[in-house]
Design a protein around this motif. Structure first.
Motif, short mmCIF file in Angstrom:
data_model
loop_
_atom_site.label_atom_id
_atom_site.label_comp_id
_atom_site.label_asym_id
_atom_site.label_seq_id
_atom_site.Cartn_x
_atom_site.Cartn_y
_atom_site.Cartn_z
N ASP A 193 120.73 75.56 65.80
CA ASP A 193 122.07 74.98 65.61
C ASP A 193 122.05 73.67 64.83
O ASP A 193 123.08 72.99 64.73
CB ASP A 193 122.72 74.75 66.98
CG ASP A 193 122.95 76.05 67.72
OD1 ASP A 193 123.28 77.05 67.06
OD2 ASP A 193 122.81 76.07 68.96
N ARG A 195 121.71 71.07 61.50
CA ARG A 195 122.21 71.09 60.11
C ARG A 195 121.02 71.20 59.18
O ARG A 195 120.03 70.49 59.33
CB ARG A 195 122.99 69.81 59.82
CG ARG A 195 124.30 69.73 60.57
CD ARG A 195 124.86 68.30 60.63
NE ARG A 195 124.56 67.47 59.49
CZ ARG A 195 125.49 66.85 58.75
NH1 ARG A 195 126.76 67.00 59.03
NH2 ARG A 195 125.15 66.08 57.75
N TRP A 196 121.15 72.08 58.18
CA TRP A 196 120.04 72.33 57.26
C TRP A 196 120.46 72.09 55.82
O TRP A 196 121.64 72.21 55.49
CB TRP A 196 119.53 73.77 57.40
CG TRP A 196 118.83 74.00 58.70
CD1 TRP A 196 119.41 74.35 59.89
CD2 TRP A 196 117.44 73.86 58.96
NE1 TRP A 196 118.46 74.44 60.87
CE2 TRP A 196 117.22 74.15 60.33
CE3 TRP A 196 116.33 73.54 58.17
CZ2 TRP A 196 115.97 74.12 60.92
CZ3 TRP A 196 115.07 73.50 58.75
CH2 TRP A 196 114.91 73.79 60.11
N ARG A 219 122.09 77.38 59.64
CA ARG A 219 123.12 77.34 58.59
C ARG A 219 123.00 76.08 57.74
O ARG A 219 122.68 75.00 58.23
CB ARG A 219 124.52 77.40 59.23
CG ARG A 219 124.80 78.70 59.97
CD ARG A 219 124.78 79.88 59.03
NE ARG A 219 124.97 81.14 59.71
CZ ARG A 219 124.91 82.32 59.12
NH1 ARG A 219 124.66 82.37 57.81
NH2 ARG A 219 125.08 83.43 59.78
N ALA A 220 123.27 76.23 56.45
CA ALA A 220 123.17 75.11 55.52
C ALA A 220 124.41 74.24 55.60
O ALA A 220 125.54 74.74 55.63
CB ALA A 220 122.98 75.62 54.10
N SER A 221 124.20 72.92 55.60
CA SER A 221 125.33 71.99 55.51
C SER A 221 125.59 71.63 54.05
O SER A 221 126.73 71.40 53.65
CB SER A 221 125.06 70.73 56.32
OG SER A 221 123.89 70.06 55.85
N ILE A 222 124.54 71.56 53.24
CA ILE A 222 124.68 71.36 51.80
C ILE A 222 123.60 72.19 51.09
O ILE A 222 122.63 72.62 51.72
CB ILE A 222 124.55 69.88 51.37
CG1 ILE A 222 123.14 69.36 51.65
CG2 ILE A 222 125.58 69.02 52.05
CD1 ILE A 222 122.88 68.01 51.02
N THR A 223 123.79 72.39 49.80
CA THR A 223 122.82 73.12 48.98
C THR A 223 122.28 72.19 47.91
O THR A 223 123.05 71.48 47.25
CB THR A 223 123.47 74.35 48.32
OG1 THR A 223 123.92 75.24 49.34
CG2 THR A 223 122.48 75.07 47.41
N HIS A 240 121.64 64.41 55.83
CA HIS A 240 122.43 65.54 55.35
C HIS A 240 121.94 66.88 55.90
O HIS A 240 122.66 67.88 55.83
CB HIS A 240 122.43 65.58 53.82
CG HIS A 240 123.14 64.43 53.20
ND1 HIS A 240 124.52 64.28 53.26
CD2 HIS A 240 122.67 63.34 52.53
CE1 HIS A 240 124.86 63.17 52.64
NE2 HIS A 240 123.77 62.58 52.20
N GLY A 241 120.73 66.91 56.43
CA GLY A 241 120.22 68.15 57.00
C GLY A 241 118.70 68.13 57.04
O GLY A 241 118.05 67.20 56.54
#
Length: 309
Positions: A193, A195-196, A219-223, A240-241
């Motif tokens: 759970d 942030r990635w 799940r990705a928070s940003i790419t 950011h993750g």
């Protein structure tokens, strides 16, 4: 289906412009229009909407087939030319950003083969795999995540001869204030759970981590689509993750905390791709590369392997 027409169709569909495709291909815009009309006539259906330029439903289906078809044609041409020609006096080596020791590998290759002109091309995983398959690269060093005894999952580029070069442990990069940053090791199941950051060209791809943990979490928070490890670690440090990286890239970096991945059992693996280099030459090159990497290096050849994307 004429492959020249197919290449023109792909160029127009990807650029969304007849004029841009014409400039990229070195054709006149009229010639491009004629190519598309001829292909549509051959297939008996419209492939492109004209205003704005976009694939029709039939065109979308053709695009799905076009890339592998054109890649196989390029690979076949490169294979035939290499089979009938002499060994090249130059070597183009492709490498992903975190592949094991490409710079040292280049040094050893040039030392072991005097007079060899070597070029290093750094690119993403898919670009390197496709470049080797198409003959644009003589060899490729590709990294990724796998179980200790498993090969990498490669893109569907046809038969690829590969040699395992090295593997090393994986670590999760945390910001220093994260509650788990002081752990020595952990399970990825504890971070489902979290942030990635999705950084598919340098960090462990999230799809691979989901498959290994048998969960739809992570799940990705940003790419981040770049290839600079320092930028990725700066994003981690800023909160950011998280990201999973090989130990050589994450350990000892002052800006982040790195914790070893204990389970599931995964390693960061580097493989040498040599689709158009004969077996004896590839084995010699693999031996050189394996001796350079050292540590947990291991060499084992697998021939004609095709892996799904």
């Amino acid at each position: 289906m004429d492959p020249h027409l197919l290449r023109t169709f792909v160029a127009v569909a990807e650029s969304g412009s007849f004029s841009t495709a014409a400039a990229n291909l070195g054709y006149t815009q009229s010639a491009v229009s004629q190519h598309i009309a001829a292909l549509e006539n051959d297939l008996g259906t419209a492939l492109l909407q004209r205003r704005p330029v976009a694939p029709t439903a039939a065109g979308e289906r053709l695009l799905e087939h076009a890339a592998p078809i054109l890649l196989r044609l390029d690979a076949a041409r490169a294979d035939v030319l290499r089979a009938t020609g002499e060994a090249p006096g130059s070597l183009i080596l492709g490498a992903t950003p975190l592949a094991a020791s490409p710079a040292r590998a280049l040094t050893e290759l040039r030392r072991s083969t005097p007079g060899l002109d070597v070029t290093l091309v750094v690119a993403g995983r898919e670009a390197v795999a496709r470049g080797v398959a198409a003959g644009e690269l003589h060899l490729g060093l590709v990294d990724g995540v796998a179980a200790p005894s498993d090969p990498l999952r490669l893109f569907d580029t046809g038969a690829q001869r590969t040699t395992a070069i090295a593997h090393e442990p994986l670590m999760v990069a945390f910001p220093h204030d994260h509650p788990l940053a002081r752990r020595k090791r952990l399970s990825l199941h504890d971070l489902v759970d979290a942030r990635w950051i999705d950084a598919p060209e340098i960090a462990a791809p999230l799809d691979d981590l989901r498959a290994a943990t048998e969960t739809d979490g992570l799940r990705a928070s940003i790419t981040y689509s770049g290839t600079d490890t320092r930028t990725l670690l700066a994003l981690v440090a800023a909160g950011h993750g998280l990201a999973v990286l090989p130990a050589s890239a994450a350990a000892g970096v002052a800006t982040v905390a790195a914790v070893a991945v204990e389970s599931p059992r995964l390693v960061h693996r580097t493989e040498l791709l040599h689709g158009h280099i004969d077996g004896s030459a590839a084995a010699a090159l693999a031996a050189v590369l394996g001796s350079v990497v050292g540590g947990e290096a291991q060499v084992q050849a697998t021939v004609g392997r095709v892996q799904p994307a």
